[in-house]
Scaffold this motif. Structure first.
Motif, PDB file in Angstrom:
ATOM      1  N   ASN A  26       0.764  -1.293   0.056  1.00 35.92           N
ATOM      2  CA  ASN A  26       0.040   0.035   0.029  1.00 35.92           C
ATOM      3  C   ASN A  26       0.816   1.494  -0.128  1.00 35.92           C
ATOM      4  O   ASN A  26       0.243   2.298   0.161  1.00 35.92           O
ATOM      5  CB  ASN A  26      -0.925  -0.071   1.050  1.00 35.92           C
ATOM      6  N   ALA A  27       2.235   1.217   0.090  1.00 38.21           N
ATOM      7  CA  ALA A  27       2.982   2.283  -0.152  1.00 38.21           C
ATOM      8  C   ALA A  27       3.491   2.598  -1.213  1.00 38.21           C
ATOM      9  O   ALA A  27       3.606   2.204  -2.340  1.00 38.21           O
ATOM     10  CB  ALA A  27       4.155   2.096   1.027  1.00 38.21           C
ATOM     11  N   ASP A  28       3.872   3.918  -1.528  1.00 44.23           N
ATOM     12  CA  ASP A  28       4.558   4.442  -2.687  1.00 44.23           C
ATOM     13  C   ASP A  28       5.948   4.418  -2.568  1.00 44.23           C
ATOM     14  O   ASP A  28       6.700   5.227  -2.181  1.00 44.23           O
ATOM     15  CB  ASP A  28       4.081   6.035  -2.855  1.00 44.23           C
ATOM     16  N   ILE A  29       6.387   2.925  -3.061  1.00 43.02           N
ATOM     17  CA  ILE A  29       7.739   2.765  -3.051  1.00 43.02           C
ATOM     18  C   ILE A  29       8.397   3.130  -4.394  1.00 43.02           C
ATOM     19  O   ILE A  29       8.268   2.801  -5.370  1.00 43.02           O
ATOM     20  CB  ILE A  29       7.943   1.392  -2.750  1.00 43.02           C
ATOM     21  N   ALA A  30       9.450   4.192  -3.987  1.00 37.75           N
ATOM     22  CA  ALA A  30       9.715   4.813  -5.579  1.00 37.75           C
ATOM     23  C   ALA A  30      11.136   4.106  -5.922  1.00 37.75           C
ATOM     24  O   ALA A  30      11.380   4.288  -7.094  1.00 37.75           O
ATOM     25  CB  ALA A  30      10.097   6.411  -5.433  1.00 37.75           C
ATOM     26  N   MET A  31      11.806   3.825  -5.098  1.00 36.71           N
ATOM     27  CA  MET A  31      13.233   3.318  -5.117  1.00 36.71           C
ATOM     28  C   MET A  31      13.602   2.070  -4.446  1.00 36.71           C
ATOM     29  O   MET A  31      13.146   2.024  -3.174  1.00 36.71           O
ATOM     30  CB  MET A  31      14.121   4.247  -5.194  1.00 36.71           C
ATOM     31  N   VAL A  32      14.258   0.948  -4.578  1.00 35.91           N
ATOM     32  CA  VAL A  32      14.855  -0.231  -3.557  1.00 35.91           C
ATOM     33  C   VAL A  32      16.329   0.056  -4.102  1.00 35.91           C
ATOM     34  O   VAL A  32      16.785  -0.152  -5.136  1.00 35.91           O
ATOM     35  CB  VAL A  32      14.330  -1.144  -4.247  1.00 35.91           C
ATOM     36  N   ALA A  33      17.312   0.257  -3.033  1.00 33.05           N
ATOM     37  CA  ALA A  33      18.644   0.262  -2.986  1.00 33.05           C
ATOM     38  C   ALA A  33      18.991  -1.032  -2.314  1.00 33.05           C
ATOM     39  O   ALA A  33      18.679  -1.138  -1.150  1.00 33.05           O
ATOM     40  CB  ALA A  33      19.131   1.575  -2.415  1.00 33.05           C
ATOM     41  N   VAL A  34      19.793  -1.816  -2.809  1.00 35.20           N
ATOM     42  CA  VAL A  34      20.279  -3.062  -2.357  1.00 35.20           C
ATOM     43  C   VAL A  34      21.911  -2.941  -2.222  1.00 35.20           C
ATOM     44  O   VAL A  34      22.602  -2.667  -2.950  1.00 35.20           O
ATOM     45  CB  VAL A  34      20.279  -4.195  -3.391  1.00 35.20           C
ATOM     46  N   ASP A  35      22.237  -2.861  -0.662  1.00 34.86           N
ATOM     47  CA  ASP A  35      23.529  -2.584  -0.246  1.00 34.86           C
ATOM     48  C   ASP A  35      24.037  -3.819  -0.052  1.00 34.86           C
ATOM     49  O   ASP A  35      23.585  -4.851   0.225  1.00 34.86           O
ATOM     50  CB  ASP A  35      23.562  -1.781   1.023  1.00 34.86           C
ATOM     51  N   GLU A  36      25.592  -3.808  -0.258  1.00 40.11           N
ATOM     52  CA  GLU A  36      26.423  -5.224  -0.034  1.00 40.11           C
ATOM     53  C   GLU A  36      25.671  -6.103  -0.961  1.00 40.11           C
ATOM     54  O   GLU A  36      25.587  -7.274  -0.648  1.00 40.11           O
ATOM     55  CB  GLU A  36      26.311  -5.457   1.450  1.00 40.11           C
TER      56      GLU A  36
END
Length: 513
Positions: free
Chosen positions: A121-131
């Motif tokens: 239900n959220a407005d997720i604009a970006m996913v950053a994958v660290d490591e």
């Protein structure tokens, strides 16, 4: 970037990665430790309208990163096992209300029903994958939970732009990252693996305990990490150091989790200056003022070594990376390879192939310890960087230069002067630092750090304080020109630091008068 982070110029690769994410292009950023990877996704996160999720493997990294964000005036949160159920639900409620721009989350939490309800239900604009190298079973830090990331992204009503970031990745691991995260025609930026501020050295002492004591005696008062191959060795080394009057603590998987967390905090908050640890310690540790990393035992591959050694000098200041090599280290590494826990994600054939690759990596590590050539060149070539020149800033290069100088001295004074001029090491330009003022500024920084409950470097890094002590800013505009001083931090701390600089300068002026 200036308002929140205090910088006016980009480091290598940052601008390209930021622009790509802002125009909704997936990216893979391969940048060495200390190159500013977090800024590459945090700036787009601030500029995009929705929420950015940062998937990170360790609790310590999230805690440090969120503490730093809050100090910069940015609303962030983390969701991991360190939170109580009540704290976790409260953070999710705040996230649902749009309070946070950046949310750090452990990959294991992606499957949690409460988080999935929020995410859908959220407005997720970006996913950053660290490591991001943790997604590859051929990498040195494979974590099966990273394989769930692409399924989580596929379940979202709208695909966000994806950024993957890592400090160490061979070509094989890089291809795995692109494939397993399902990156769409990503912009791939590799800035190179060189860390010019780090001095690399390999020693083969007959007596490691004595060699270690000598090394530490020359580095009193400095923050550093000592890596050991086993829990038993960690206990021995730490006990010897404390018995000899050094301020040391320990970290390994055999300790109670509460003690591990307490010892880690003691190191990060400068209550202990030396951390003695197995390789269980370090990933995600954001402490910027580590001045040395000593490997008491040889790691089993160069990927592990470069990642662990790279925890030195994250602030760009000079730091030492020293490896104490012994023939017995080879047997220890082979034991760990042979007796490693089976990976359930692999077939028996893949297990055998993996062990063969581990043996090949170990041979490369041993060759690094025994090479008579430039250590930096050897390491950079291993990671695919072209570097054929002697760096002038590693133990083998210095040894060669010293031999050349001794020969030149025997041949005549003119030749010796020519050689000595060439012996100026490959180094970082350092501004002239007023050490008395620097210590006074550190006192103020420590006061605010204790008041805020954060590590001192989160207030200002050592390099920022060094620039203050060099430039001696007297006005708001001059203070804001210091690298690492943004508008938000000036409003919080600027007057207090300016007061110290003005009073110090006035006292010095009166003394001269």
């Amino acid at each position: 970037m200036k308002k929140y982070y205090g910088y006016i110029t980009f480091r290598d690769g940052q601008e390209s990665l930021i622009n790509s994410l802002l125009t909704n292009h997936d990216v893979l950023g391969i940048m060495p430790t200390g190159a500013g990877k977090s800024l590459c996704y945090q700036i787009p996160a601030l500029m995009k309208s929705g929420i950015t999720l940062v998937i990170s493997p360790l609790v310590s990294l999230m805690k440090d990163q969120v503490s730093a964000l809050v100090q910069q005036g940015i609303r962030g949160a983390y969701l991991n096992s360190s939170l109580t159920d009540r704290q976790y639900l409260k953070a999710l409620q705040n996230a649902s209300r749009g309070i946070y721009k950046i949310i750090y989350i452990a990959p294991e939490r992606l499957k949690a029903a409460s988080f999935l309800r929020f995410a859908l239900n959220a407005d997720i604009a970006m996913v950053a994958v660290d490591e991001a190298h943790c997604i590859s079973q051929w990498g040195q830090d494979f974590r099966p939970s990273y394989l769930d990331i692409s399924n989580f992204i596929d379940s979202l009503p709208r695909r966000p732009v994806i950024g993957a970031f890592t400090a160490t990745a061979t070509d094989e691991v890089s291809k795995d990252i692109v494939k397993l995260l399902k990156l769409n025609d990503p912009v791939i930026v590799t800035t190179g693996f060189d860390r010019p501020n780090l001095f690399f050295s390999v020693m083969q002492p007959k007596n490691k305990p004595d060699a270690l004591m000598k090394l530490l005696g020359n580095r009193k008062g400095k923050s550093g990490i000592i890596y050991c191959s086993s829990r038993k060795r960690v206990e021995e080394v730490c006990e010897n150091l404390n018995h000899s009057g050094f301020s040391a603590t320990r970290y390994h998987a055999g300790l109670d989790p509460k003690e591990r967390a307490r010892n880690q905090d003691d190191f990060v908050f400068d209550r202990c200056q030396i951390m003695v640890a197995t390789n269980a310690f370090g990933m995600g540790i954001d402490k910027s003022d580590v001045r040395f990393v000593i490997h008491y035992n040889m790691p089993k591959n160069l990927e592990n070594y470069y990642q662990e050694a790279g925890r030195a000098g994250r602030d760009g200041e000079n730091a030492d990376c020293i490896l104490l090599y012994g023939r017995e280290d080879e047997n220890t590494c082979r034991y760990f390879i042979t007796h490693a826990e089976p990976n359930e994600q692999m077939t028996p054939e893949e297990q055998e192939l993996f062990k063969e690759k581990e043996e090949q990596r170990l041979c490369q590590m041993i060759a690094y310890c025994k090479t008579s050539k430039c250590l930096r060149s050897y390491m950079l070539r291993y990671f695919g960087d072209k570097h054929d020149k002697n760096c002038g800033k590693c133990s083998t290069c210095i040894a060669k230069q010293q031999k050349a100088l001794h020969r030149a001295i025997s041949q005549g004074e003119k030749a010796a002067k020519m050689i000595s001029r060439k012996m100026i090491p490959h180094n970082i330009k350092q501004p002239p630092v007023d050490n008395d003022l620097l210590q006074a500024l550190k006192v103020v920084r420590l006061m605010y750090a204790k008041k805020q409950g954060v590590p001192a470097y989160v207030i200002f890094t050592d390099s920022t304080l060094a620039e203050m002590s060099s430039k001696k800013p007297m006005t708001e505009s001059q203070f804001l020109s210091v690298s690492g001083v943004g508008r938000i931090k000036y409003e919080k701390y600027g007057e207090a630091f300016l007061r110290v600089i003005r009073e110090y300068s006035l006292q010095n002026h009166n003394k001269k008068s």
